[in-house]
Design an enzyme around this catalytic site. Structure first.
Site, PDB file in Angstrom:
ATOM      1  N   ASN A  40      18.502  17.224 -32.032  1.00  0.00           N
ATOM      2  CA  ASN A  40      18.493  16.496 -30.636  1.00  0.00           C
ATOM      3  C   ASN A  40      19.622  15.531 -30.461  1.00  0.00           C
ATOM      4  O   ASN A  40      20.816  16.014 -30.324  1.00  0.00           O
ATOM      5  CB  ASN A  40      16.888  15.866 -30.304  1.00  0.00           C
ATOM      6  N   ASP A  41      19.542  14.363 -30.293  1.00  0.00           N
ATOM      7  CA  ASP A  41      20.576  13.303 -29.934  1.00  0.00           C
ATOM      8  C   ASP A  41      21.731  13.377 -31.021  1.00  0.00           C
ATOM      9  O   ASP A  41      21.489  13.346 -31.912  1.00  0.00           O
ATOM     10  CB  ASP A  41      20.036  11.589 -30.061  1.00  0.00           C
TER      11      ASP A  41
HETATM   12  N1  DQQ Z   1      15.272  10.722 -30.008  1.00  0.00           N
HETATM   13  C1  DQQ Z   1      15.364   9.790 -31.039  1.00  0.00           C
HETATM   14  C2  DQQ Z   1      14.904   8.353 -30.578  1.00  0.00           C
HETATM   15  C3  DQQ Z   1      15.326   8.501 -29.209  1.00  0.00           C
HETATM   16  C4  DQQ Z   1      14.974   9.667 -28.765  1.00  0.00           C
HETATM   17  C5  DQQ Z   1      14.366  10.483 -32.113  1.00  0.00           C
HETATM   18  C6  DQQ Z   1      15.882  10.290 -27.754  1.00  0.00           C
HETATM   19  O1  DQQ Z   1      15.618   7.558 -31.592  1.00  0.00           O
HETATM   20  O2  DQQ Z   1      14.784   7.335 -28.593  1.00  0.00           O
HETATM   21  O3  DQQ Z   1      14.796  11.848 -32.594  1.00  0.00           O
HETATM   22  O4  DQQ Z   1      15.618  11.635 -27.576  1.00  0.00           O
END
Ligand code: DQQ
Length: 512
Positions: A40-41
């Site tokens: 993800n991020d």
């Molecule tokens: N993804 C992370 C968090 C954030 C969120 C967790 C945003 O830290 O707030 O994987 O996609």
């Protein structure tokens, strides 16, 4: 966890994921993806001594969110990436035993230092790790977490994600949050050493009650806050604009990324306006940016999946990093975004479609076809005209994805729209259309840049992006491209290239 981890005989779970990921026809080939499992991020984005470092939220065990590590990849050109050893893994005990969530990397007097959110027992708290000179090995601080709790006396919805910068003699930090019953916010802190933090106050707070459900709703929590200055060399210039990017979240739903323009001064951000960052909504989420050594503001975001959890589990991978974007100030007071120019190095087999007037009939462009494409198109639309670009079309037209731009009757502006309703015959994938306002000048000109990379699609129209995912059921046949129009549309330019793959070898190791 009930994911189908059917393996090729003789392989480990890990190899099974990477092999399936490599075989999946929907997997992008010039966007960055994790070797397998979940991504993800973007995190810790930095240009360090001539090398771009992209860290990312990574679950190497399964294509589902959980057990979050920091994956790491490096590049010298923003095009080809080398997998590096995993940077952070959840501790056996300690404040990050349930995951190393999002954060940033700063240069602490020559020491690369990560500030991230350690997750434990359903909560996140700020943690710090020091890196080796090559950014390959990381040591977590004994004193983690470096902030023990959210600000006292505030009923917060969440408390995570970091934006950290040096300001004069001190460090400053924003932490994403939300004040229950009020709205999303970014809490401001200050420190001399990145370890002891003084709470200053909320930098800016949104209004969650305003426009719930609208594409610019600011949500109940701001995730992944990112503050930067744009303008003359990002200096203290009075004409500069400050930008506060955040991702609007509510009770587990990732809505969309937005940004405030305005002025950051003292301990507050005075907003001018809130804007949508990408018309794809949740398909460009949790972005992070950095200023590179050439002075450019580079941004990456997370292109989420639009297929079911079961389909992701079968595919063996999940989540795409956007292409690197160069972010500048637009002439309309908002941001202008464009793919990094380095990506043109992947272009092959140029085709120039002759300029023409488009009319109501649809023209299939037989010289242009594929699922790894870069298209540059210039259009001029008369008032009330609509131009269509068809992508990923099967020979019988049963599956097709349509990019549409139109101009209003009064000629003052227009709309960029992505029709995905017929992009797939699979009823389980998300095929909802996406759209947003498209400012244009008095000549009705639209500069369109479209990057197609299997299931990943990034569209830029007059500097306004729209990212999304499409999953045709006949991916090898859904390669047709065509153009059409209603009303008076001049096609001044249509240049097309095949894009080479940035990842050419076979399955990549999940634990490089
Ligand atoms: N993804 C992370 C968090 C954030 C969120 C967790 C945003 O830290 O707030 O994987 O996609």
């Amino acid at each position: 966890m009930t994911h189908d981890l059917t393996l090729t005989p003789g392989t480990s779970v890990a190899e099974g994921l990477a092999e399936r990921a490599h075989r999946d026809p929907h997997r992008p080939r010039f966007h960055f993806t994790a070797p397998g499992g979940w991504l993800n991020d973007p995190n810790g984005l930095t240009h360090w001594r001539g090398v771009y470092h992209l860290f990312y939220q990574y679950n190497p065990f399964a294509p589902a969110h959980g057990n979050i590590h920091w994956g790491h990849a490096t590049s010298t050109d923003l095009v080809r990436w080398t997998d590096e050893p995993i940077a952070l893994a959840p501790g056996l005990d300690g404040p990050d035993r349930d995951g190393c969530w999002s954060g940033v990397l700063v240069d602490d007097g020559g020491v690369p230092t990560i500030v991230y959110s350690g997750r434990h027992a359903g909560h996140e708290l700020p943690c710090v790790a020091r890196g080796s000179a090559d950014l390959r090995s990381w040591t977590k601080d004994e004193a983690n977490p470096v902030i023990a709790a959210a600000p006292e006396g505030v009923d917060v919805t969440a408390f995570r994600d970091h934006c950290v910068w040096r300001e004069g003699a001190v460090w400053r930090q924003l932490i994403g949050s939300g004040i229950r019953g009020v709205g999303g916010t970014a809490f401001l802190y200050e420190s001399d050493d990145l370890r002891t933090w003084r709470y200053v106050g909320p930098l800016l707070t949104g209004t969650a009650a305003q426009n719930p459900g609208e594409p610019d709703w600011t949500g109940t929590t701001w995730e992944c806050v990112d503050l930067f200055r744009l303008g003359d060399s990002e200096s203290g210039n009075a004409d500069a604009t400050d930008v506060l990017v955040f991702s609007a979240w509510d009770e587990g739903t990732t809505h969309h990324s937005l940004y405030w323009t305005g002025r950051y001064q003292g301990d507050a951000f005075t907003p001018t306006a809130v804007h949508r960052l990408d018309y794809g909504g949740r398909y460009f989420y949790a972005p992070q940016s950095t200023r590179d050594e050439h002075g450019r503001r580079i941004m990456f975001g997370w292109l989420q999946e639009g297929r079911t959890d079961d389909a992701n589990a079968r595919a063996g991978w999940c989540g795409v990093m956007s292409l690197p974007r160069i972010v500048t100030l637009g002439s309309d007071g908002g941001l202008h975004q464009a793919p990094a120019p380095e990506l043109t190095r992947l272009r092959r087999d140029h085709v120039a479609v002759p300029a023409r007037r488009l009319n109501a009939s649809y023209t299939r462009l037989y010289d242009v076809r594929g699922d790894q494409l870069d298209l540059e198109i210039s259009l001029r639309l008369a008032p009330a005209a609509t131009a269509r670009l068809v992508l990923r079309e099967t020979p019988d037209g049963a599956e097709r994805t349509v990019v549409e731009v139109n101009r209003t009757h009064d000629g003052a502006g227009g709309t960029l729209r992505l029709h995905r309703e017929t992009s797939s015959l699979d009823p389980t994938v998300d095929t909802e259309p996406r759209y947003g306002a498209l400012p244009m000048g008095p000549d009705g000109r639209v500069e369109l840049r479209v990057l197609v990379d299997h299931s990943a699609l990034e569209i830029f129209a007059n500097g306004h992006p729209l990212s999304a995912r499409v999953y045709p059921t006949r991916p090898d046949q859904a390669v047709g491209v065509g153009v059409g129009a209603d009303g008076d549309v001049a096609l001044d330019r249509f240049d097309a290239w095949q894009m080479a793959s940035a990842f050419t070898a076979g399955p990549r190791p999940l634990w490089p």
